[in-house]
Write an enzyme that holds these catalytic residues in place. Sequence first.
Site, PDB file in Angstrom:
ATOM      1  N   LYS A   1      14.251  -8.765  11.990  1.00 24.04           N
ATOM      2  CA  LYS A   1      14.877  -8.829  10.664  1.00 24.04           C
ATOM      3  C   LYS A   1      16.082  -9.782  10.661  1.00 24.04           C
ATOM      4  O   LYS A   1      16.371 -10.432   9.656  1.00 24.04           O
ATOM      5  CB  LYS A   1      15.305  -7.428  10.217  1.00 24.04           C
ATOM      6  CG  LYS A   1      14.149  -6.442  10.073  1.00 24.04           C
ATOM      7  CD  LYS A   1      13.177  -6.846   8.978  1.00 24.04           C
ATOM      8  CE  LYS A   1      12.181  -5.741   8.646  1.00 24.04           C
ATOM      9  NZ  LYS A   1      11.248  -6.110   7.564  1.00 24.04           N
ATOM     10  N   TYR A  28      12.776  -4.660  16.364  1.00 23.70           N
ATOM     11  CA  TYR A  28      12.848  -4.458  14.911  1.00 23.70           C
ATOM     12  C   TYR A  28      14.039  -5.207  14.304  1.00 23.70           C
ATOM     13  O   TYR A  28      13.870  -6.079  13.442  1.00 23.70           O
ATOM     14  CB  TYR A  28      12.939  -2.963  14.591  1.00 23.70           C
ATOM     15  CG  TYR A  28      12.933  -2.699  13.107  1.00 23.70           C
ATOM     16  CD1 TYR A  28      11.753  -2.737  12.377  1.00 23.70           C
ATOM     17  CD2 TYR A  28      14.120  -2.452  12.414  1.00 23.70           C
ATOM     18  CE1 TYR A  28      11.747  -2.528  11.010  1.00 23.70           C
ATOM     19  CE2 TYR A  28      14.115  -2.236  11.042  1.00 23.70           C
ATOM     20  CZ  TYR A  28      12.926  -2.272  10.343  1.00 23.70           C
ATOM     21  OH  TYR A  28      12.917  -2.077   8.987  1.00 23.70           O
ATOM     22  N   ASP A  31      -2.532  -6.091   2.298  1.00 24.82           N
ATOM     23  CA  ASP A  31      -2.156  -5.020   3.241  1.00 24.82           C
ATOM     24  C   ASP A  31      -3.338  -4.771   4.165  1.00 24.82           C
ATOM     25  O   ASP A  31      -4.417  -5.354   3.988  1.00 24.82           O
ATOM     26  CB  ASP A  31      -1.760  -3.737   2.467  1.00 24.82           C
ATOM     27  CG  ASP A  31      -0.738  -2.887   3.247  1.00 24.82           C
ATOM     28  OD1 ASP A  31      -1.003  -2.571   4.422  1.00 24.82           O
ATOM     29  OD2 ASP A  31       0.306  -2.561   2.678  1.00 24.82           O
ATOM     30  N   ALA A  39       0.818  -1.228   0.000  1.00 25.80           N
ATOM     31  CA  ALA A  39       0.000   0.000   0.000  1.00 25.80           C
ATOM     32  C   ALA A  39       0.843   1.265   0.000  1.00 25.80           C
ATOM     33  O   ALA A  39       0.469   2.266  -0.611  1.00 25.80           O
ATOM     34  CB  ALA A  39      -0.947  -0.013   1.204  1.00 25.80           C
ATOM     35  N   THR A  40       1.972   1.243   0.698  1.00 24.29           N
ATOM     36  CA  THR A  40       2.793   2.460   0.800  1.00 24.29           C
ATOM     37  C   THR A  40       4.282   2.121   0.694  1.00 24.29           C
ATOM     38  O   THR A  40       4.675   0.948   0.704  1.00 24.29           O
ATOM     39  CB  THR A  40       2.572   3.179   2.165  1.00 24.29           C
ATOM     40  OG1 THR A  40       2.983   2.283   3.210  1.00 24.29           O
ATOM     41  CG2 THR A  40       1.124   3.571   2.379  1.00 24.29           C
ATOM     42  N   GLY A  41       5.104   3.162   0.633  1.00 21.36           N
ATOM     43  CA  GLY A  41       6.556   3.016   0.755  1.00 21.36           C
ATOM     44  C   GLY A  41       7.204   2.136  -0.303  1.00 21.36           C
ATOM     45  O   GLY A  41       6.867   2.216  -1.495  1.00 21.36           O
ATOM     46  N   SER A  65      16.609  -5.922   6.583  1.00 25.05           N
ATOM     47  CA  SER A  65      17.074  -4.561   6.910  1.00 25.05           C
ATOM     48  C   SER A  65      18.565  -4.637   7.200  1.00 25.05           C
ATOM     49  O   SER A  65      19.039  -5.654   7.724  1.00 25.05           O
ATOM     50  CB  SER A  65      16.343  -4.059   8.157  1.00 25.05           C
ATOM     51  OG  SER A  65      16.992  -2.920   8.675  1.00 25.05           O
TER      52      SER A  65
HETATM   53  N1  LIG Z   1      12.097   2.598   5.446  1.00 27.09           N
HETATM   54  C1  LIG Z   1      13.252   2.101   5.834  1.00 27.09           C
HETATM   55  O1  LIG Z   1      14.188   2.842   6.179  1.00 27.09           O
HETATM   56  C2  LIG Z   1      13.455   0.611   5.862  1.00 27.09           C
HETATM   57  C3  LIG Z   1      14.742   0.125   6.098  1.00 27.09           C
HETATM   58  C4  LIG Z   1      14.953  -1.244   6.150  1.00 27.09           C
HETATM   59  C5  LIG Z   1      13.889  -2.093   5.954  1.00 27.09           C
HETATM   60  N2  LIG Z   1      12.643  -1.605   5.722  1.00 27.09           N
HETATM   61  C6  LIG Z   1      11.555  -2.567   5.537  1.00 27.09           C
HETATM   62  O2  LIG Z   1      10.915  -2.330   4.309  1.00 27.09           O
HETATM   63  C7  LIG Z   1       9.579  -2.842   4.377  1.00 27.09           C
HETATM   64  C8  LIG Z   1       8.630  -1.793   3.837  1.00 27.09           C
HETATM   65  O3  LIG Z   1       8.632  -0.699   4.733  1.00 27.09           O
HETATM   66  P1  LIG Z   1       8.475   0.824   4.272  1.00 27.09           P
HETATM   67  O4  LIG Z   1       9.651   1.541   4.763  1.00 27.09           O
HETATM   68  O5  LIG Z   1       8.109   0.894   2.849  1.00 27.09           O
HETATM   69  O6  LIG Z   1       7.281   1.278   5.238  1.00 27.09           O
HETATM   70  P2  LIG Z   1       5.733   1.539   5.008  1.00 27.09           P
HETATM   71  O7  LIG Z   1       5.182   1.801   6.358  1.00 27.09           O
HETATM   72  O8  LIG Z   1       5.528   2.533   3.938  1.00 27.09           O
HETATM   73  O9  LIG Z   1       5.225   0.129   4.450  1.00 27.09           O
HETATM   74  C9  LIG Z   1       4.920  -0.951   5.269  1.00 27.09           C
HETATM   75  C10 LIG Z   1       3.635  -1.589   4.786  1.00 27.09           C
HETATM   76  O10 LIG Z   1       3.342  -2.700   5.641  1.00 27.09           O
HETATM   77  C11 LIG Z   1       1.963  -2.668   5.946  1.00 27.09           C
HETATM   78  N3  LIG Z   1       1.648  -3.323   7.212  1.00 27.09           N
HETATM   79  C12 LIG Z   1       2.049  -2.936   8.447  1.00 27.09           C
HETATM   80  N4  LIG Z   1       1.479  -3.720   9.379  1.00 27.09           N
HETATM   81  C13 LIG Z   1       0.716  -4.624   8.728  1.00 27.09           C
HETATM   82  C14 LIG Z   1      -0.127  -5.681   9.143  1.00 27.09           C
HETATM   83  N5  LIG Z   1      -0.325  -5.941  10.445  1.00 27.09           N
HETATM   84  N6  LIG Z   1      -0.756  -6.404   8.203  1.00 27.09           N
HETATM   85  C15 LIG Z   1      -0.604  -6.107   6.883  1.00 27.09           C
HETATM   86  N7  LIG Z   1       0.187  -5.130   6.422  1.00 27.09           N
HETATM   87  C16 LIG Z   1       0.826  -4.380   7.338  1.00 27.09           C
HETATM   88  C17 LIG Z   1       1.644  -1.167   6.010  1.00 27.09           C
HETATM   89  O11 LIG Z   1       0.249  -0.928   5.920  1.00 27.09           O
HETATM   90  C18 LIG Z   1       2.449  -0.615   4.868  1.00 27.09           C
HETATM   91  O12 LIG Z   1       1.736  -0.623   3.648  1.00 27.09           O
HETATM   92  C19 LIG Z   1       9.341  -3.196   5.843  1.00 27.09           C
HETATM   93  O13 LIG Z   1       9.474  -4.599   6.003  1.00 27.09           O
HETATM   94  C20 LIG Z   1      10.450  -2.469   6.556  1.00 27.09           C
HETATM   95  O14 LIG Z   1      10.788  -3.073   7.787  1.00 27.09           O
HETATM   96  C21 LIG Z   1      12.396  -0.274   5.666  1.00 27.09           C
END
Ligand SMILES: NC(=O)c1ccc[n+]([C@@H]2O[C@H](COP(=O)([O-])OP(=O)(O)OC[C@H]3O[C@@H](n4cnc5c(N)ncnc54)[C@H](O)[C@@H]3O)[C@@H](O)[C@H]2O)c1
Length: 255
Positions: A155, A151, A33, A11-13, A114
């Site tokens: 990971k 966290y 999501d 949905a996001t990110g 991560s």
């Molecule tokens: N942003 C960073 O700096 C970073 C760094 C390392 C790893 N990550 C990893 O990348 C992945 C994506 O994260 P992002 O940064 O795009 O963040 P984000 O918050 O934009 O995306 C995370 C997504 O997971 C969904 N989600 C959360 N809880 C949920 C649940 N209970 N059931 C179903 N869906 C759920 C959210 O609705 C969202 O769409 C994650 O696994 C995050 O740990 C992110």
Amino acid sequence: MTMTYAMTGGATGIGASLKEKLRARGDTVIVVDLRNADIEADLATGEGRNTAIEGIKKLAPQGLDGFIACAGLPPVAKPLSLISRVNYFGATVLIEGLADLVAMKKGAIVAVGSNSASMPGLNEEHIQLLLSGDEEGACSLIDTLDGHNAYAGSKNALSRWVRRSCPALMGRGVRMNVVAPGMTETPLTDKVFDDADLGGAMAEFQKSIPYGAMASPDMIADAMVFLLDPASRYICGSILFVDGGHDALLRPDQF
Ligand SMILES: NC(=O)c1ccc[n+]([C@@H]2O[C@H](COP(=O)([O-])OP(=O)(O)OC[C@H]3O[C@@H](n4cnc5c(N)ncnc54)[C@H](O)[C@@H]3O)[C@@H](O)[C@H]2O)c1
């Protein structure tokens, strides 16, 4: 040839960027999501994970070219056990439940880890509880610890689970790898920057990224597209750091 993928967290990110890239070239992407998804399910619960698995099976009876476990919660989520439930069990239970579907098309699985997974100070007992599948034990313990452990520990366990599980899957023609992003500009990161306890440390940490800036989501999504593509057909069990050199800076002699 158009492909069929399923993913969580689209949905996001980072996940939204990947979804858009795949759909833009004509591929089918089934998104799980909490909202704005083809299958709305809460991966923190066993019921939600089942809804996701059964929903994907229904929408892709012909098999999957790939599955991407991307959903995740940040270290500031509360209670901390939600992080273990979503980041570890929300990924591993779905991968197990969908492996047959991916094997039908000899596809690829990408789990989002991560670069924090390799950072020091993690509680090994928590990680071992996760790896043993003891969800309630891991959750009880993590609620007494801290967000970094929740966290990065989730990971770390996910990355180790992928490496432990991938040889058997490779024997069935399925490749599985981890993409390990560094700091990336997403809603998840915004939540950490906004946190009174962790925000300051994050801002300092950001300054040390060798690239000189955080990643944009599409930088991570491009690496995921590669890991899904036949161009990476001999890559299995790798942890691909996509972090502007941050892990290499912090741990030059470990790989
Ligand atoms: N942003 C960073 O700096 C970073 C760094 C390392 C790893 N990550 C990893 O990348 C992945 C994506 O994260 P992002 O940064 O795009 O963040 P984000 O918050 O934009 O995306 C995370 C997504 O997971 C969904 N989600 C959360 N809880 C949920 C649940 N209970 N059931 C179903 N869906 C759920 C959210 O609705 C969202 O769409 C994650 O696994 C995050 O740990 C992110």
